[in-house]
Design a protein around this motif. Structure first.
Motif, PDB file in Angstrom:
ATOM      1  N   PRO A  19       0.675  -1.118   0.012  1.00 40.24           N
ATOM      2  CA  PRO A  19      -0.071   0.063   0.177  1.00 40.24           C
ATOM      3  C   PRO A  19       0.786   1.238  -0.150  1.00 40.24           C
ATOM      4  N   GLU A  20       1.251   1.659  -1.251  1.00 42.32           N
ATOM      5  CA  GLU A  20       2.198   2.819  -1.320  1.00 42.32           C
ATOM      6  C   GLU A  20       1.091   4.078  -1.307  1.00 42.32           C
ATOM      7  N   ALA A  21       0.038   3.771  -1.938  1.00 38.63           N
ATOM      8  CA  ALA A  21      -1.066   4.794  -2.267  1.00 38.63           C
ATOM      9  C   ALA A  21      -1.170   5.532  -0.871  1.00 38.63           C
ATOM     10  N   LEU A  22      -1.377   6.937  -1.169  1.00 36.11           N
ATOM     11  CA  LEU A  22      -1.915   7.516   0.213  1.00 36.11           C
ATOM     12  C   LEU A  22      -3.415   7.648   0.278  1.00 36.11           C
ATOM     13  N   ASN A  23      -3.818   7.646   1.357  1.00 37.16           N
ATOM     14  CA  ASN A  23      -5.232   7.792   1.504  1.00 37.16           C
ATOM     15  C   ASN A  23      -5.833   9.070   1.315  1.00 37.16           C
ATOM     16  N   VAL A  24      -7.207   9.265   1.187  1.00 31.08           N
ATOM     17  CA  VAL A  24      -7.772  10.501   0.888  1.00 31.08           C
ATOM     18  C   VAL A  24      -7.239  11.594   1.714  1.00 31.08           C
ATOM     19  N   GLN A  25      -7.253  11.549   3.150  1.00 30.17           N
ATOM     20  CA  GLN A  25      -6.826  12.600   3.723  1.00 30.17           C
ATOM     21  C   GLN A  25      -5.406  13.198   3.256  1.00 30.17           C
ATOM     22  N   GLN A  26      -4.598  11.935   3.430  1.00 25.57           N
ATOM     23  CA  GLN A  26      -2.999  12.052   2.915  1.00 25.57           C
ATOM     24  C   GLN A  26      -2.898  13.123   1.624  1.00 25.57           C
ATOM     25  N   LYS A  27      -4.026  12.605   0.587  1.00 23.78           N
ATOM     26  CA  LYS A  27      -3.793  13.217  -0.536  1.00 23.78           C
ATOM     27  C   LYS A  27      -4.183  14.849  -0.584  1.00 23.78           C
ATOM     28  N   LEU A  28      -5.462  14.868   0.309  1.00 19.29           N
ATOM     29  CA  LEU A  28      -5.538  16.204   0.552  1.00 19.29           C
ATOM     30  C   LEU A  28      -4.813  17.128   1.034  1.00 19.29           C
ATOM     31  N   SER A  29      -4.316  16.705   2.283  1.00 22.21           N
ATOM     32  CA  SER A  29      -3.295  17.488   3.129  1.00 22.21           C
ATOM     33  C   SER A  29      -1.987  17.892   2.243  1.00 22.21           C
ATOM     34  N   SER A  30      -1.728  16.855   1.498  1.00 19.33           N
ATOM     35  CA  SER A  30      -0.746  17.287   0.654  1.00 19.33           C
ATOM     36  C   SER A  30      -0.773  18.177  -0.393  1.00 19.33           C
ATOM     37  N   ALA A  31      -1.949  18.083  -1.005  1.00 24.71           N
ATOM     38  CA  ALA A  31      -2.458  19.154  -2.069  1.00 24.71           C
ATOM     39  C   ALA A  31      -2.413  20.569  -1.294  1.00 24.71           C
ATOM     40  N   LEU A  32      -2.957  20.522  -0.100  1.00 29.97           N
ATOM     41  CA  LEU A  32      -2.869  21.985   0.571  1.00 29.97           C
ATOM     42  C   LEU A  32      -1.643  22.340   0.717  1.00 29.97           C
ATOM     43  N   GLY A  33      -0.678  21.569   1.082  1.00 27.91           N
ATOM     44  CA  GLY A  33       0.739  22.030   1.239  1.00 27.91           C
ATOM     45  C   GLY A  33       1.448  22.667  -0.107  1.00 27.91           C
ATOM     46  N   LEU A  34       0.896  21.637  -1.097  1.00 29.95           N
ATOM     47  CA  LEU A  34       1.587  22.193  -2.268  1.00 29.95           C
ATOM     48  C   LEU A  34       0.927  23.314  -3.128  1.00 29.95           C
ATOM     49  N   LEU A  35      -0.337  23.402  -2.470  1.00 26.29           N
ATOM     50  CA  LEU A  35      -0.924  24.779  -3.220  1.00 26.29           C
ATOM     51  C   LEU A  35      -0.382  26.031  -2.407  1.00 26.29           C
ATOM     52  N   GLY A  36      -0.047  25.802  -1.291  1.00 25.58           N
ATOM     53  CA  GLY A  36       0.947  26.860  -0.623  1.00 25.58           C
ATOM     54  C   GLY A  36       2.099  27.407  -1.237  1.00 25.58           C
ATOM     55  N   VAL A  37       2.640  26.222  -1.785  1.00 21.70           N
ATOM     56  CA  VAL A  37       4.133  26.260  -2.596  1.00 21.70           C
ATOM     57  C   VAL A  37       3.886  26.936  -3.688  1.00 21.70           C
ATOM     58  N   SER A  38       2.762  26.549  -4.672  1.00 20.71           N
ATOM     59  CA  SER A  38       2.376  26.950  -5.773  1.00 20.71           C
ATOM     60  C   SER A  38       2.205  28.355  -5.959  1.00 20.71           C
ATOM     61  N   ILE A  39       1.596  28.959  -4.668  1.00 23.71           N
ATOM     62  CA  ILE A  39       1.459  30.255  -4.648  1.00 23.71           C
ATOM     63  C   ILE A  39       2.886  30.899  -5.113  1.00 23.71           C
ATOM     64  N   MET A  40       3.827  30.604  -4.197  1.00 21.11           N
ATOM     65  CA  MET A  40       5.216  30.955  -4.373  1.00 21.11           C
ATOM     66  C   MET A  40       5.631  30.915  -5.675  1.00 21.11           C
ATOM     67  N   VAL A  41       5.673  29.884  -6.242  1.00 18.99           N
ATOM     68  CA  VAL A  41       6.172  29.187  -7.589  1.00 18.99           C
ATOM     69  C   VAL A  41       5.625  30.292  -8.720  1.00 18.99           C
ATOM     70  N   LEU A  42       4.103  30.341  -8.407  1.00 17.06           N
ATOM     71  CA  LEU A  42       3.298  31.369  -9.403  1.00 17.06           C
ATOM     72  C   LEU A  42       3.935  32.722  -9.438  1.00 17.06           C
ATOM     73  N   SER A  43       4.146  33.369  -8.048  1.00 18.52           N
ATOM     74  CA  SER A  43       4.702  34.604  -8.147  1.00 18.52           C
ATOM     75  C   SER A  43       5.980  34.661  -8.679  1.00 18.52           C
ATOM     76  N   GLY A  44       6.844  33.547  -8.510  1.00 20.65           N
ATOM     77  CA  GLY A  44       7.914  33.485  -9.273  1.00 20.65           C
ATOM     78  C   GLY A  44       7.937  33.742 -10.681  1.00 20.65           C
ATOM     79  N   PHE A  45       6.759  33.490 -11.450  1.00 20.19           N
ATOM     80  CA  PHE A  45       6.357  33.666 -12.632  1.00 20.19           C
ATOM     81  C   PHE A  45       5.717  35.176 -13.015  1.00 20.19           C
ATOM     82  N   ASN A  46       5.938  35.860 -11.839  1.00 20.18           N
ATOM     83  CA  ASN A  46       5.445  37.153 -11.941  1.00 20.18           C
ATOM     84  C   ASN A  46       4.019  37.526 -12.102  1.00 20.18           C
ATOM     85  N   ILE A  47       3.342  36.365 -11.463  1.00 19.89           N
ATOM     86  CA  ILE A  47       1.920  36.831 -11.455  1.00 19.89           C
ATOM     87  C   ILE A  47       1.766  37.564 -10.320  1.00 19.89           C
TER      88      ILE A  47
END
Lengths: 434, 528
Positions: free
Chosen positions: B14-42
């Motif tokens: 069972p390597e697969a993440l469960n639903v909550q693990q997926k959602l929480s990872s997505a939340l963290g990555l969303l936070g990171v993506s704000i920084m990444v996007l602002s790196g592209f001058n958004i």
């Protein structure tokens, strides 16, 4: 001394310890023969590979180059018979392999009690590397294995349960005794472990025996039947772990005197000159103290290896294990024992038990009523120092001394809470009320 | 299939993440993506809201992930499936993460303008996103180092929480993690930023992290910093003296008492990141004898390099009448100090040294010779034909940037989390030398209880073959040991214990395996 060729059958802890110590002491030619694996690995850690804590290579305590560097020859072969008259081994390949001195250190195999269906596909013990490979085939995940049943309430049984649980496979554990490992552990500890097993969602069935294992059309395990209730449990895997027995079938024609194991005297010599046996497969003609005549314990295997190395290098010695000790881990609870604690105090002895309110830590001491002499301790969830207990047992310390100085034996990591005060208070209280 | 190949990745488990693990990872990555996007001058406006949102999402993501991963389990060691996961078993995702981290470091160190750093005028991109946060703390616009410091601190505090959850049964691990989180947040991040608020027209302190000690901060005694210290009056002089005392007096005393762990796994920022964000990769360190050999050579070469480099840099500006200490006096005192350490070691501690002695001896010898050569050759500020400044910038590039950053952190998912600490850190080497020589610290083995299972060795981030010592009943006094205590935590038999005890009998090369009768053990020890 003329260079002799010492051949060791088995590359487990006994055989390997022997080989290493002979190499330290002498220049004799050494060959380790095993069909199980090319290099020595730590059997005790097989479970961690299945659980994904380690990979196979991590199980090998020595790098592969170690053996060549230390001039210990390795032969991967299966010994099918021993011909002690000609001093040679018959290998399965047909080859005859000569020796000057022979050490049998071939270990154990899983016990089977003649249950119907015990040899079906998907029915396994857990002892060898091959067992683990087989487990990986039959119980790789919860889709392929919808339920596993384990028969036997001992150390290997609970390890197997823990392993399967890490892959989310539902497990039913059948235990013959009224509590887990109750033939060894006193009721209190056995119950504590019962609770811990259930906390890990294992379906623990006490006082329950296996009646039979049934098969599907292609000879694979399909279900088991429980003797007491007649209940049929569907399952895809059955672990048989009611202990082990010496793996000595290949010696039946050898003329070496056998009982359940290879019979040896205190010097670990068999009935044939120049042939010795150590480890799980050796059976003492006279048990040593309270020890069983066959000790299938990792530590005793190591000690026999050390002892026999001296004997084979011109310094004959008896196998004299010191004070009994052992340890294990039941899911998250560590267990150590020093001296002897029986499931019922022996005649003339009594016991003292303390358990923490969290129900996961306890100690159990047994001692002589008249003299107060300390006989042994079980400890769960608290680490205790081997050296200190070894000394107390040698000095025949009293239970008062042990309780009073318990702190000096604490081996828990820094900053851990300690419970000596609580234990001492309870002990005082018990003394007053009895 | 054979276990020799590697059973653990064939297990289809069972390597697969469960639903909550997926959602929480997505939340963290969303936070990171704000920084990444602002790196592209958004342009996210208002920035203070978006930068806060981004950081909060990262924290919340990690927090949530940790809770659903460990919260429902019983307390205890939870390394289940570590070797089945692509990310933690050098699989596809490990390489992806390694590339991302490495890329980030390259941009950070060498192309900060790509993330929006502007030397004249307004910042743009990610750096601009962090401007309001930097303004709020230090009163200045953000630099790429502020962005880095914030992310670094976020990683230590965020993954520190994950670590706390995972090891919540273990008080040693909990306290140690609180400690690294505290030192990173307070001493490495907030205090220096707040200190720079004090800077004005007449008063200026260099950015100073108290717990970043020379030679880890190899730039502490450069001219511009020393000038700043001196110009800042008593406070500055105090800091300068503290900087010198910390390496000569404070660290040896603490290392004597507790081993180098007080620094490497309780205080240090590099160690802090390794222990928290890097915990998932600790088992990847190479345990082979050959890597041990490489480690001893590399780490000592770095020490030699940093000593020569710092001495040359300091000498190059002392060689005027501007300071009370003259260049010659400085060189002679450094040479004397090294000679004293060397002689003392060789005379009193010879039997406690094995391999380390050779490397340290060679190192000292080279350093002393070069110092004397420098002094008498008349080459004022040239060492081996290099200008001191060239030497410094080379060290800064090769060791400071590439080794400690790009390789040290970027390669976490491939080589484990302590590559820098193990192979490159001069501070760790010096503390390790002290630890080997005169510390009260050791890891002891509980009598004959080791079953050679190898958990300790597998989870040692410093690549020490702990089992090799434990199965012989030998104390572990390796100079590289950072005292993280994980070996003792993962041991299923409770065999290992980190201890500070009297130095007597610390190094025992005897095999003491209790359980046998005493006579036999005497024999075994004699014939070793």
């Amino acid at each position: 001394m003329k260079q002799e060729h010492i051949v060791i059958i088995g590359n487990g802890i006994s055989g390997v310890t022997l080989a290493r110590h002979i190499r330290k002491l002498s220049n004799q030619r050494i060959t380790l023969i095993s069909s199980e694996s090319e290099h020595f690995f730590s059997r005790t850690a097989l479970m961690y590979v299945y659980m994904g804590h380690m990979k196979w290579n991590h199980l090998k305590p020595y790098e592969d180059g170690f053996w060549k560097k230390n001039k210990i020859d390795i032969k991967q072969a299966y010994v099918s018979a021993v011909d002690h008259k000609n001093k040679e081994l018959q290998l399965e390949s047909g080859e005859a392999f000569p020796y000057d001195k022979l050490v049998i250190a071939c270990g154990s195999k899983s016990n089977k009690f003649g249950w119907p269906g015990q040899d079906l596909k998907g029915v396994l013990g857990l002892y060898s590397k091959q067992d683990l490979e087989s487990l990986e085939v039959h119980a790789p995940n919860k889709e392929a294995c919808k339920r596993a049943v384990i028969v036997g309430g001992g150390l290997i049984g609970i390890e197997l349960a823990e392993m399967l649980a890490t892959r989310n496979i539902p497990v039913t554990l059948l235990v013959r005794e009224s509590h887990f490992w109750n033939n060894v552990l006193p009721d209190e500890e056995a119950k504590l472990i019962d609770r811990h097993i259930r906390e890990h969602h294992i379906d623990l069935r006490l006082e329950t025996n296996l009646e039979e294992i049934s098969a599907d059309d292609i000879g694979r395990v399909k279900a088991i039947k429980i003797k007491e209730t007649g209940e049929v449990l569907e399952c895809d895997f059955v672990g048989l772990t009611p202990g082990v027995l010496p793996n000595i079938d290949f010696l039946k024609s050898s003329g070496i005197e056998l009982n359940r194991g290879v019979l040896v005297n205190r010097n670990l010599e068999t009935s044939v000159e120049g042939v010795y046996a150590i480890g799980d497969c050796a059976e003492q003609r006279q048990p040593i103290g309270n020890r069983p005549s066959i000790e299938a314990v990792w530590y005793t295997g190591r000690m026999m290896g050390e002892t026999l190395a001296q004997t084979l290098c011109g310094n004959p010695r008896e196998y004299k294990p010191g004070h009994w000790f052992n340890s294990a881990k039941f899911f998250d609870i560590e267990y150590q024992t020093y001296g002897w604690v029986f499931n019922q105090p022996k005649e003339g002895q009594t016991d003292f038990y303390w358990e923490h309110t969290d129900g996961k830590k306890c100690i159990h001491i047994q001692y002589e009523i008249e003299s107060g002499i300390f006989k042994g301790i079980n400890t769960f969830g608290i680490r205790l120092r081997h050296e200190v207990f070894d000394r107390w047992l040698t000095e025949k310390a009293t239970v008062d001394e042990v309780i009073k100085n318990l702190k000096s034996a604490n081996f828990d990591p820094e900053f851990f809470k300690s419970y000596e005060k609580e234990i001492q208070n309870k002990f005082q209280h018990t003394l007053k009320t009895t | 299939m054979s276990v020799d190949v590697n059973m653990s990745v064939t297990g289809n488990s069972p390597e697969a993440l469960n639903v909550q693990q997926k959602l929480s990872s997505a939340l963290g990555l969303l936070g990171v993506s704000i920084m990444v996007l602002s790196g592209f001058n958004i342009q996210f406006q208002p920035k203070i809201v978006w930068v806060s949102l981004s950081l909060i999402m990262v924290f919340a993501g990690i927090f949530w992930y940790s809770k659903v991963s460990y919260g429902h389990m019983t307390e205890g060691i939870k390394n289940d499936r570590v070797y089945f996961k692509s990310l933690t078993n050098r699989g596809f995702w490990a390489y992806i993460l390694g590339l991302v981290l490495t890329g980030f470091y390259i941009v950070l160190y060498f192309y900060p303008s790509w993330i929006g750093l502007s030397s004249d005028g307004e910042n743009t991109g990610v750096v601009a996103l962090f401007d309001p946060l930097s303004q709020a703390i230090s009163g200045n616009a953000a630099s790429q180092w502020f962005v880095y410091g914030t992310l670094y601190t976020t990683a230590i505090v965020g993954f520190g929480i994950k670590f706390l959850w995972k090891y919540r049964h273990n008080r040693y691990q909990r306290l140690r993690t609180f400690s690294v989180m505290f030192f990173q947040l307070g001493f490495a991040f907030l205090i220096p930023e707040l200190m720079s608020r004090l800077n004005g027209d007449n008063f200026s302190l260099p950015y100073y992290n108290f717990v970043n000690i020379w030679p880890l901060n190899y730039y502490n005694f450069e001219q511009y910093r020393v000038d700043q210290y001196i110009n800042a009056g008593n406070v500055g002089i105090g800091l300068l003296i503290f900087g010198v005392l910390s390496i000569l007096i404070i660290t040896p005393i603490l290392t004597y008492k507790y081993g180098k762990r007080w620094y490497c796994s309780w205080v240090c920022g590099c160690g802090g990141l390794a222990e928290t964000a890097g915990d998932s990769f600790r088992h990847l360190s190479d345990k082979s004898q050959s890597s041990w050999k490489l480690e001893r050579w590399l780490v000592h070469i770095v020490v030699v390099f940093v000593v020569i480099m710092t001495t040359a840099v300091v000498y190059s500006y002392l060689n005027t009448d501007k300071y009370w200490l003259s260049g010659s006096a400085f060189l002679i005192s450094v040479a004397s100090l090294l000679t004293i350490v060397f002689t003392w070691t060789m005379v009193y501690k010879r039997e406690e040294l094995q391999n380390d002695a050779k490397y340290a001896a060679i190192g000292f010898f080279v350093v002393i010779l070069s110092l004397l050569g420098l002094h008498f050759s008349g080459l004022i500020d040239k060492v081996f034909l290099f200008e001191a400044e060239t030497l410094r910038s080379t060290y800064g590039f090769v060791i400071g940037a590439i080794f400690s950053g790009v390789v040290g952190v970027g390669f976490y998912p491939i080589f484990g989390n302590r590559v820098w600490c193990r192979f490159g850190c001069p501070m760790a080497a010096i503390l390790g030398f002290q630890q080997r020589l005169f510390s009260k610290f050791r890891i002891t083995t509980n009598g004959g209880q080791c079953i050679s299972c190898g958990n300790c060795t597998t989870y040692c981030e410093m690549g020490i073959d702990v089992r090799a010592y434990a199965q012989k009943g030998e104390n572990i006094v390796r100079s590289s040991c950072v005292g993280c205590g994980i070996c003792a935590s993962v041991c299923p038999r409770g065999v290992l214990k980190l201890e500070n005890d009297t130095p007597v009998g610390r190094i025992n090369s005897k095999e003491i395996l209790l359980g046998n009768d005493v006579d036999l053990m005497d024999l075994v020890n004699q014939n070793k």
